[in-house]
Scaffold this motif. Structure first.
Motif, PDB file in Angstrom:
ATOM      1  N   SER A 147       0.834  -1.206   0.000  1.00  6.88           N
ATOM      2  CA  SER A 147       0.000   0.000   0.000  1.00  6.88           C
ATOM      3  C   SER A 147       0.866   1.253   0.000  1.00  6.88           C
ATOM      4  CB  SER A 147      -0.923   0.003   1.217  1.00  6.88           C
ATOM      5  OG  SER A 147      -1.841  -1.075   1.168  1.00  6.88           O
ATOM      6  N   VAL A 148       1.942   1.249   0.775  1.00  8.05           N
ATOM      7  CA  VAL A 148       2.851   2.401   0.816  1.00  8.05           C
ATOM      8  C   VAL A 148       3.476   2.633  -0.558  1.00  8.05           C
ATOM      9  CG1 VAL A 148       5.061   3.217   1.728  1.00  8.05           C
ATOM     10  CG2 VAL A 148       3.357   2.249   3.276  1.00  8.05           C
ATOM     11  N   PHE A 149       3.887   1.557  -1.217  1.00  7.23           N
ATOM     12  CA  PHE A 149       4.481   1.685  -2.557  1.00  7.23           C
ATOM     13  C   PHE A 149       3.484   2.291  -3.537  1.00  7.23           C
ATOM     14  CE2 PHE A 149       5.107  -0.061  -6.814  1.00  7.23           C
ATOM     15  CZ  PHE A 149       6.397   0.366  -7.086  1.00  7.23           C
ATOM     16  N   ARG A 150       2.240   1.805  -3.517  1.00  4.31           N
ATOM     17  CA  ARG A 150       1.224   2.323  -4.434  1.00  4.31           C
ATOM     18  C   ARG A 150       0.906   3.790  -4.132  1.00  4.31           C
ATOM     19  NH1 ARG A 150      -3.157  -2.026  -6.412  1.00  4.31           N
ATOM     20  NH2 ARG A 150      -1.803  -3.838  -6.656  1.00  4.31           N
ATOM     21  N   LEU A 151       0.821   4.123  -2.860  1.00  6.94           N
ATOM     22  CA  LEU A 151       0.539   5.508  -2.488  1.00  6.94           C
ATOM     23  C   LEU A 151       1.674   6.434  -2.908  1.00  6.94           C
ATOM     24  CD1 LEU A 151      -1.006   4.956   1.058  1.00  6.94           C
ATOM     25  CD2 LEU A 151      -2.193   5.921  -0.924  1.00  6.94           C
ATOM     26  N   ALA A 152       2.905   5.992  -2.690  1.00  2.62           N
ATOM     27  CA  ALA A 152       4.059   6.813  -3.056  1.00  2.62           C
ATOM     28  C   ALA A 152       4.072   7.078  -4.557  1.00  2.62           C
ATOM     29  CB  ALA A 152       5.360   6.125  -2.631  1.00  2.62           C
ATOM     30  N   GLU A 153       3.751   6.056  -5.363  1.00  4.54           N
ATOM     31  CA  GLU A 153       3.720   6.218  -6.807  1.00  4.54           C
ATOM     32  C   GLU A 153       2.611   7.179  -7.228  1.00  4.54           C
ATOM     33  OE1 GLU A 153       4.751   5.659 -10.834  1.00  4.54           O
ATOM     34  OE2 GLU A 153       5.810   5.324  -8.939  1.00  4.54           O
ATOM     35  N   GLN A 154       1.442   7.049  -6.595  1.00  5.58           N
ATOM     36  CA  GLN A 154       0.332   7.935  -6.936  1.00  5.58           C
ATOM     37  C   GLN A 154       0.592   9.365  -6.483  1.00  5.58           C
ATOM     38  OE1 GLN A 154      -2.234   6.895  -8.837  1.00  5.58           O
ATOM     39  NE2 GLN A 154      -2.827   9.040  -8.942  1.00  5.58           N
ATOM     40  N   ILE A 155       1.244   9.526  -5.334  1.00  6.12           N
ATOM     41  CA  ILE A 155       1.605  10.871  -4.855  1.00  6.12           C
ATOM     42  C   ILE A 155       2.563  11.530  -5.836  1.00  6.12           C
ATOM     43  CG2 ILE A 155       2.897  12.107  -3.063  1.00  6.12           C
ATOM     44  CD1 ILE A 155       1.695  10.071  -1.052  1.00  6.12           C
ATOM     45  N   ARG A 156       3.512  10.754  -6.360  1.00  8.98           N
ATOM     46  CA  ARG A 156       4.457  11.295  -7.333  1.00  8.98           C
ATOM     47  C   ARG A 156       3.723  11.776  -8.592  1.00  8.98           C
ATOM     48  NH1 ARG A 156       6.826   9.963 -11.854  1.00  8.98           N
ATOM     49  NH2 ARG A 156       5.721   7.974 -11.947  1.00  8.98           N
ATOM     50  N   LYS A 157       2.782  10.965  -9.075  1.00  7.81           N
ATOM     51  CA  LYS A 157       2.024  11.350 -10.276  1.00  7.81           C
ATOM     52  C   LYS A 157       1.145  12.572 -10.001  1.00  7.81           C
ATOM     53  CE  LYS A 157       1.804   6.685 -12.250  1.00  7.81           C
ATOM     54  NZ  LYS A 157       0.918   5.564 -12.648  1.00  7.81           N
ATOM     55  N   THR A 158       0.502  12.580  -8.828  1.00  3.57           N
ATOM     56  CA  THR A 158      -0.363  13.704  -8.480  1.00  3.57           C
ATOM     57  C   THR A 158       0.437  14.990  -8.350  1.00  3.57           C
ATOM     58  OG1 THR A 158      -1.855  12.194  -7.290  1.00  3.57           O
ATOM     59  CG2 THR A 158      -2.059  14.545  -6.800  1.00  3.57           C
ATOM     60  N   GLN A 159       1.619  14.903  -7.748  1.00  2.00           N
ATOM     61  CA  GLN A 159       2.488  16.069  -7.602  1.00  2.00           C
ATOM     62  C   GLN A 159       2.923  16.591  -8.967  1.00  2.00           C
ATOM     63  OE1 GLN A 159       3.582  17.648  -4.536  1.00  2.00           O
ATOM     64  NE2 GLN A 159       3.981  19.158  -6.138  1.00  2.00           N
ATOM     65  N   LYS A 160       3.219  15.666  -9.876  1.00  2.00           N
ATOM     66  CA  LYS A 160       3.645  16.055 -11.223  1.00  2.00           C
ATOM     67  C   LYS A 160       2.518  16.802 -11.943  1.00  2.00           C
ATOM     68  CE  LYS A 160       5.661  14.101 -15.439  1.00  2.00           C
ATOM     69  NZ  LYS A 160       6.102  12.841 -16.108  1.00  2.00           N
ATOM     70  N   ARG A 161       1.290  16.298 -11.800  1.00  2.00           N
ATOM     71  CA  ARG A 161       0.150  16.958 -12.443  1.00  2.00           C
ATOM     72  C   ARG A 161      -0.115  18.325 -11.803  1.00  2.00           C
ATOM     73  NH1 ARG A 161      -3.312  11.451 -12.015  1.00  2.00           N
ATOM     74  NH2 ARG A 161      -2.406  10.338 -13.788  1.00  2.00           N
ATOM     75  N   ALA A 162      -0.018  18.368 -10.475  1.00  2.00           N
ATOM     76  CA  ALA A 162      -0.244  19.637  -9.783  1.00  2.00           C
ATOM     77  C   ALA A 162       0.804  20.668 -10.203  1.00  2.00           C
ATOM     78  CB  ALA A 162      -0.213  19.426  -8.272  1.00  2.00           C
ATOM     79  N   ASN A 163       2.057  20.238 -10.340  1.00  2.00           N
ATOM     80  CA  ASN A 163       3.121  21.148 -10.771  1.00  2.00           C
ATOM     81  C   ASN A 163       2.878  21.656 -12.192  1.00  2.00           C
ATOM     82  OD1 ASN A 163       4.447  20.891  -8.347  1.00  2.00           O
ATOM     83  ND2 ASN A 163       5.882  19.340  -9.070  1.00  2.00           N
ATOM     84  N   ALA A 164       2.397  20.755 -13.061  1.00  2.00           N
ATOM     85  CA  ALA A 164       2.113  21.166 -14.439  1.00  2.00           C
ATOM     86  C   ALA A 164       1.021  22.227 -14.474  1.00  2.00           C
ATOM     87  CB  ALA A 164       1.697  19.957 -15.271  1.00  2.00           C
ATOM     88  N   LEU A 165       0.003  22.060 -13.633  1.00  2.00           N
ATOM     89  CA  LEU A 165      -1.072  23.050 -13.575  1.00  2.00           C
ATOM     90  C   LEU A 165      -0.569  24.365 -12.996  1.00  2.00           C
ATOM     91  CD1 LEU A 165      -4.008  20.781 -12.321  1.00  2.00           C
ATOM     92  CD2 LEU A 165      -3.904  21.960 -14.526  1.00  2.00           C
ATOM     93  N   SER A 166       0.168  24.262 -11.875  1.00  2.00           N
ATOM     94  CA  SER A 166       0.598  25.463 -11.162  1.00  2.00           C
ATOM     95  C   SER A 166       1.688  26.239 -11.899  1.00  2.00           C
ATOM     96  CB  SER A 166       1.097  25.071  -9.768  1.00  2.00           C
ATOM     97  OG  SER A 166       1.576  26.183  -9.063  1.00  2.00           O
ATOM     98  N   ASN A 167       2.627  25.518 -12.506  1.00  2.00           N
ATOM     99  CA  ASN A 167       3.793  26.176 -13.091  1.00  2.00           C
ATOM    100  C   ASN A 167       3.713  26.404 -14.597  1.00  2.00           C
ATOM    101  OD1 ASN A 167       4.965  26.069 -10.505  1.00  2.00           O
ATOM    102  ND2 ASN A 167       5.837  24.045 -10.898  1.00  2.00           N
ATOM    103  N   VAL A 168       2.815  25.711 -15.273  1.00  2.00           N
ATOM    104  CA  VAL A 168       2.740  25.831 -16.732  1.00  2.00           C
ATOM    105  C   VAL A 168       1.379  26.337 -17.189  1.00  2.00           C
ATOM    106  CG1 VAL A 168       2.978  24.616 -18.934  1.00  2.00           C
ATOM    107  CG2 VAL A 168       4.448  23.991 -17.006  1.00  2.00           C
ATOM    108  N   GLN A 169       0.348  25.542 -16.945  1.00  2.00           N
ATOM    109  CA  GLN A 169      -0.951  25.847 -17.541  1.00  2.00           C
ATOM    110  C   GLN A 169      -1.595  27.100 -16.961  1.00  2.00           C
ATOM    111  OE1 GLN A 169      -3.559  22.442 -17.852  1.00  2.00           O
ATOM    112  NE2 GLN A 169      -1.867  21.051 -18.249  1.00  2.00           N
ATOM    113  N   ILE A 170      -1.641  27.205 -15.631  1.00  2.00           N
ATOM    114  CA  ILE A 170      -2.289  28.377 -15.026  1.00  2.00           C
ATOM    115  C   ILE A 170      -1.563  29.672 -15.418  1.00  2.00           C
ATOM    116  CG2 ILE A 170      -2.752  29.525 -12.816  1.00  2.00           C
ATOM    117  CD1 ILE A 170      -3.527  26.800 -11.685  1.00  2.00           C
ATOM    118  N   PRO A 171      -0.222  29.761 -15.307  1.00  2.00           N
ATOM    119  CA  PRO A 171       0.462  30.982 -15.776  1.00  2.00           C
ATOM    120  C   PRO A 171       0.221  31.244 -17.265  1.00  2.00           C
ATOM    121  CG  PRO A 171       1.925  29.686 -14.388  1.00  2.00           C
ATOM    122  CD  PRO A 171       0.730  28.829 -14.656  1.00  2.00           C
ATOM    123  N   GLN A 172       0.145  30.181 -18.066  1.00  2.00           N
ATOM    124  CA  GLN A 172      -0.082  30.364 -19.499  1.00  2.00           C
ATOM    125  C   GLN A 172      -1.456  30.973 -19.752  1.00  2.00           C
ATOM    126  OE1 GLN A 172       0.788  26.978 -22.133  1.00  2.00           O
ATOM    127  NE2 GLN A 172      -1.221  27.320 -23.073  1.00  2.00           N
TER     128      GLN A 172
END
Length: 212
Positions: A147-172
């Protein structure tokens, strides 16, 4: 990038809608990430507790096994009487859309003894019960670590998507909105100035006609 957006009122409204959706998406991603992190930290603490229990149970089990070997000569024959574990069941639970495994063993409390009591002693029973405890704890630990492994992987993906929204799409989107707004404002000023000139020219023409 902003220069590629054609400056029209319809595009301005579309960019504003896209910005609102992107901001909402970022908030959802951020909330999801926080929930998953809390879940993972709780499981990490639980894994540490299980590890301590397993280490203690293993130490006690091997100590009891040594004593059983001393008193009975060898316990290999009795160990072969214990069947292979086949009562494990796998299921899943969902946390914010992440499927986490739940592993269970068919209950057997107390565990059944598969060897004859007349040719054994309580020391062997103690070793058997301790190793059975290790088995149960190992299954629980496997569930938690997976469960920890799956959560860590999903957190990484979620963080990547959040960063794309915050740092790329929203400023654009914000840049595009400013660009379109500036162009439309400039067009309005030009149109206003043009109308003033036309009005002034018409006023001058009317005055000249009256004089004539």
């Amino acid at each position: 990038m902003a220069q590629q957006v054609f400056p029209t009122k319809s595009n301005l409204m579309a960019q504003k809608r896209s910005l609102a959706l992107a901001q909402q998406g970022y908030e959802l991603m951020d909330r999801k990430r926080n929930i998953l992190v809390r879940e993972m930290m709780g499981l990490i603490d639980r894994a540490g507790t299980i590890q301590d229990k397993i280490s203690e149970a293993y130490a006690e089990a091997y100590d009891a096994l040594k004593k059983a070997n001393i008193t009975l000569g060898s316990v290999d024959e009795f160990a072969r009487c214990v069947p292979i574990e086949e009562g494990m069941a796998l299921d899943y639970r969902s946390v914010m859309g992440v499927e986490l495994p739940t592993v269970t063993l068919e209950p057997s409390a107390p565990p059944a003894l598969y060897y004859g009591l007349e040719s054994t002693n309580g020391v062997l029973d103690d070793a058997y019960f301790k190793f059975n405890e290790v088995k149960v704890l190992t299954v629980e630990l496997a569930e938690v670590e997976s469960s920890v492994f799956r959560l860590a992987e999903q957190i990484r993906k979620t963080q990547k998507r959040a960063n794309a929204l915050s740092n790329v799409q929203i400023p654009q989107f914000r840049t595009n909105i400013r660009y379109i707004g500036d162009v439309l404002d400039e067009k309005e000023r030009e149109e206003f100035s043009r109308l003033k000139v036309i009005k002034a020219q018409k006023g001058s023409g009317t005055a000249e006609s009256a004089e004539a």
